[in-house]
Design an enzyme around this catalytic site. Structure first.
Site, short mmCIF file in Angstrom:
data_model
loop_
_atom_site.label_atom_id
_atom_site.label_comp_id
_atom_site.label_asym_id
_atom_site.label_seq_id
_atom_site.Cartn_x
_atom_site.Cartn_y
_atom_site.Cartn_z
N GLU A 49 -9.21 -3.40 5.69
CA GLU A 49 -9.53 -3.04 5.06
C GLU A 49 -8.12 -2.98 3.66
O GLU A 49 -8.27 -3.12 2.12
CB GLU A 49 -9.07 -1.29 5.22
CG GLU A 49 -10.35 -0.46 5.85
CD GLU A 49 -11.33 -0.58 4.62
OE1 GLU A 49 -11.20 0.01 3.80
OE2 GLU A 49 -12.40 -0.82 5.78
N ASP B 104 -1.87 -3.98 3.91
CA ASP B 104 -1.63 -4.69 5.27
C ASP B 104 -2.76 -5.80 5.62
O ASP B 104 -3.98 -5.87 4.88
CB ASP B 104 -2.65 -3.52 5.56
CG ASP B 104 -1.29 -2.01 5.00
OD1 ASP B 104 0.22 -2.07 5.13
OD2 ASP B 104 -1.74 -1.40 6.03
N ASP C 167 -5.36 -6.09 7.13
CA ASP C 167 -6.33 -6.14 8.36
C ASP C 167 -7.38 -6.22 6.93
O ASP C 167 -7.70 -5.87 5.96
CB ASP C 167 -6.56 -4.42 9.01
CG ASP C 167 -6.47 -3.74 7.58
OD1 ASP C 167 -6.35 -3.58 6.73
OD2 ASP C 167 -5.75 -2.75 8.44
N TYR D 17 5.49 2.98 10.90
CA TYR D 17 4.04 3.13 10.46
C TYR D 17 3.66 3.82 11.72
O TYR D 17 3.58 3.45 12.63
CB TYR D 17 3.43 2.26 9.43
CG TYR D 17 2.35 2.68 8.82
CD1 TYR D 17 2.90 3.90 7.78
CD2 TYR D 17 1.04 2.05 8.54
CE1 TYR D 17 1.91 4.42 6.99
CE2 TYR D 17 0.02 3.02 8.21
CZ TYR D 17 0.61 4.13 7.13
OH TYR D 17 -0.28 4.10 6.43
N GLU E 78 0.43 -1.28 0.44
CA GLU E 78 -0.22 -0.12 -0.40
C GLU E 78 1.04 1.58 0.22
O GLU E 78 0.29 2.24 -0.47
CB GLU E 78 -1.04 -0.18 1.88
CG GLU E 78 -1.87 -1.12 0.88
CD GLU E 78 -3.07 -0.75 2.42
OE1 GLU E 78 -3.52 -0.15 2.44
OE2 GLU E 78 -3.28 -2.16 2.84
N ARG F 286 0.02 4.40 11.35
CA ARG F 286 -1.02 4.95 11.53
C ARG F 286 -1.40 3.73 12.35
O ARG F 286 -1.79 2.28 10.87
CB ARG F 286 -1.79 5.34 10.05
CG ARG F 286 -1.97 6.24 10.09
CD ARG F 286 -3.24 6.87 8.39
NE ARG F 286 -1.87 6.31 7.61
CZ ARG F 286 -1.62 7.45 6.88
NH1 ARG F 286 -1.67 8.97 7.54
NH2 ARG F 286 -0.82 7.37 6.09
N HIS G 168 -0.33 -3.01 11.93
CA HIS G 168 1.04 -2.89 12.43
C HIS G 168 1.73 -2.85 13.54
O HIS G 168 0.86 -2.79 14.34
CB HIS G 168 0.76 -1.10 11.51
CG HIS G 168 0.55 -0.74 10.71
ND1 HIS G 168 0.97 -1.17 9.33
CD2 HIS G 168 -0.49 -1.08 9.69
CE1 HIS G 168 0.31 -1.05 8.05
NE2 HIS G 168 -1.31 -0.92 8.81
#
Length: 669
Positions: A84, A80, A82, A313, A7, A315, A360
């Site tokens: 999303e 990632d 997760d 990271y 991403e 976020r 993350h």
DNA sequence: CAGTGAGCGAGCTTCCGCTTGACTT
């Protein structure tokens, strides 16, 4: 050559360092396909079938992905780990495997492999590559359900507001609850009745030492009165004393008689554990409280630290640290601070968030030997040092305090003084030996006689619960599982851009528009603006992700009653008037109407109550600052931009166009 | 860095979540 899709471009760069030239690595920069912006994009006739389009502006990225996938043998979908991320992997797969009008005769179409890693280290990435899987359709469906639900709520509810209140308004699962939090809090503050109470402080001496103690009980009865007030998403404790007025306070003071003796000395050792390393939410809260940065500013700075490879990271909702990082940190702590600062086993922290996805790591420095970045004192460095200290101290031993409670009695009155002494700094060492929490006491023992020097009756008032700051708002959102790390900062901008709330001296106040809109939603769509709405949604999404429910069913269960309610409100509810605030002044134009304060698209303004017969308007001046305009000598006033941000302008606008972000200095004549 | 409200009714507003970069004081 094989293709790896991630991403973030920074992540791509890092991974390519590990893997060298054997792989090509591309980044999607977030979602590449989404529902169209200008239509609902959900087919209500066809069981909520979503209509996906390439995100505007992402055509180049998409084309490159397609092109490189064509020549790749295997496409690794390394987005990632997760919900999303799974959806992004799915969309990448769809895009790269179509269109296939005629499957290349003899040639092969690429093979797709879904790989995940929770930390960006060479080992983790290489391990992931030898453990390929497929895209999890259930997880993707959970994301589709989330997306469709948010779209239905937002795009069906907002038009109701346009019709019933004002054009351009918006409502949504997240923003409308945030506005509600702010409105409810304002009402709780308005409901609150301030009460007067008095405290009695006495300065005592013993030898050459002086200390201040407070009266805590009288005739065996405690003076403190505590009451707990339940709040919308919280509760609040009000503490006062039983002393109601000055007469009672003086009465007590006149009745105090010597001697005063130390009745009891109670010493306890207390250890304080380090807080966990930062998540996005706690970083934003700390940066706001300790450095005064807004959440937006914090994220911008963190982005730069991340891009330079200095922090992980930024976020994230996880407080976990990569085991390698913990090992390095422990070595560092041991060599720099010594054994007593190193716990025998690594510290582990449970995450506070209700719905953490933990894709993350926590936010930490990538290299603990780097204590500073760039110029000392600049914003980036201050944020970095905060992250460094929080991460390192999270793996250190507890600080130990010796807390002392001394009770002093005289007849039937008891006074209390507390002291605190740091006996071992522990994790505080990573913060540069912070000793602010100490309160030193003279040495006192039971039976000592102490001499009063001054008696001070202090007038106090109970204070209402505080308004929300960015920090306290984000803390509630995280606790309730509303919003995500990537959206905390944007949400805070949205509610201000829509003029539902304004920030004044760092605190959120609802506007009239915010209150009207909130009340409308609470009256007619109570469930959607309730705190458990998101929690319930997450529960349903979990079932879908685990293969235990069908997404269309879940959406259907929500949508049928929602649709009915929409129709009912459309038909039965009239247009809501936005109340005006009276000023008591006459309109200078028609001399008949009254000047009123209205809230328009650009904030508050003055106009005539007889509108539309009289069309007088004037800017509403929030506050005269007592500073003169450097251009024309007029008054400088606080104004707000279209987006709600404060700036300073001249009250003679539009004749004088002077404006500035910063408050001008007083001009001395 | 900034002119508003109502209604007339062109054409349009609006969600949440994942990324970064293009702009300015």
């Amino acid at each position: 050559m094989d293709l790896i899709i991630v991403e973030s471009p920074t992540k791509a760069k890092t991974i390519s360092r590990f893997l060298g030239k054997d792989y090509q690595i591309l980044s999607t920069m977030g979602h590449i396909r989404d529902l169209p912006k200008s239509s609902l994009g959900v087919d209500l006739e066809k069981n909520f079938k979503p209509q996906y389009v390439v995100v505007p502006g992402k055509e180049k990225t998409v084309n490159q992905l397609k092109k490189e996938a064509k020549s790749a043998q295997t496409v690794y979908l390394a987005t990632d780990p997760d919900r999303e991320g799974e959806a992004i992997a799915h969309h990448a797969e769809v895009i790269c495997s179509s269109p296939k009008p005629n499957p290349p005769a003899g040639g092969q179409s690429p093979k797709f492999s879904r790989i995940v890693f929770h930390e960006i280290t060479e080992l983790a990435v290489k391990k992931a590559l030898v453990n390929p899987g497929v895209v999890n359709k259930d997880l993707v469906n959970a994301q589709v359900a989330r997306r469709v639900l948010d779209r239905l709520v937002g795009y069906r509810l907002s038009p109701v507001l346009w019709k019933k209140i004002r054009r351009g308004l918006s409502a949504g699962r997240v923003q409308s609850v945030v506005v509600r939090l702010i409105v409810e809090r304002e009402r709780e503050i308005n409901r609150f009745k301030r009460e007067e109470y008095w405290r009695i402080l006495v300065a005592f001496t013993k030898g050459t030492d002086i200390f201040i103690a407070e009266l805590i009980s009288k005739g065996g009865k405690k003076l403190a009165v505590r009451s707990r007030i339940p709040l919308f998403a919280d509760s609040y404790t009000v503490t006062k004393t039983a002393i109601k007025n000055e007469r009672q306070a003086l009465d007590i003071i006149f009745n105090l008689n010597e001697p005063f003796r130390v009745e009891d000395v109670d010493t306890k050792e207390l250890s304080r554990h380090s807080p966990p390393p930062f998540t996005t939410s706690t970083l934003q809260q700390s940066a706001y409280r300790k450095l005064g940065f807004s959440s937006k500013q914090t994220m911008r700075l963190a982005q730069r630290l991340y891009e330079r490879g200095w922090i992980t990271y930024h976020r994230t909702d996880s407080t976990n640290l990569a085991s390698m990082a913990v090992e390095k940190m422990r070595q560092w702590i041991n060599s720099q601070y010594g054994r007593s600062y190193l716990p025998p086993e690594p510290n582990f922290y449970k995450t506070k968030a209700r719905v953490a996805q933990e894709a993350h790591e926590a936010i930490r420095p990538t290299d603990f030997n780097r204590r500073e970045v760039e110029k000392i004192g600049n914003r980036e460095n201050r944020l970095y040092r905060l992250i460094w200290s929080q991460a390192v101290s999270s793996q250190m031993t507890s600080a130990k305090f010796e807390n002392t409670k001394v009770e002093i009695s005289g007849e039937d009155y008891v006074f209390l003084v507390r002291g605190s002494r740091l006996i071992f700094d522990g994790y505080l060492k990573a913060w540069g030996g912070n000793r602010r929490d100490e309160e030193r006491l003279p040495l006192l023992k039971k039976g000592d006689v102490v001499v009063p020097v001054t008696f001070s009756p202090i007038r106090n008032f109970t204070s209402p619960p505080p308004r929300y700051s960015e920090a306290s708002l984000i803390a509630i959102l995280e606790k309730e599982g509303i919003g995500r790390p990537s959206t905390y900062a944007p949400i805070i901008s949205t509610i201000q851009n829509r003029r539902y709330a304004e920030k004044s001296e760092g605190q959120f106040e609802p506007t009239v528009l915010g209150m009207v809109t909130n009340d409308f939603l609470v009256d007619h769509f109570k469930e959607i603006v309730s705190l458990p709405f998101t929690a319930n949604m997450e529960e349903g999404l979990d079932k879908i992700a685990n293969g235990g429910a069908e997404w269309k069913k879940l959406i259907g269960q929500f949508y049928q009653p929602f649709q009915k309610q929409l129709e009912k409100v459309e038909e039965q509810v009239g247009r809501v008037k936005i109340p005006v605030q009276k000023t008591g002044k006459k309109c200078p134009k028609c001399k008949k109407g009254e000047l009123v304060i209205r809230t328009g698209r650009f904030g508050k303004f003055l106009s005539c109550s007889r509108f539309p017969e009289c069309r007088y308007t004037a800017p509403y001046i929030e506050k005269l600052l007592g500073v003169k305009c450097p251009q024309c000598g007029g008054d400088v006033v606080i104004k707000r931009t279209r987006k709600g941000k404060q700036f300073y302008g001249c009250s003679n606008y539009p004749q004088c166009k002077w404006a500035s972000w910063r408050k001008p200095k007083e001009i001395s004549k």
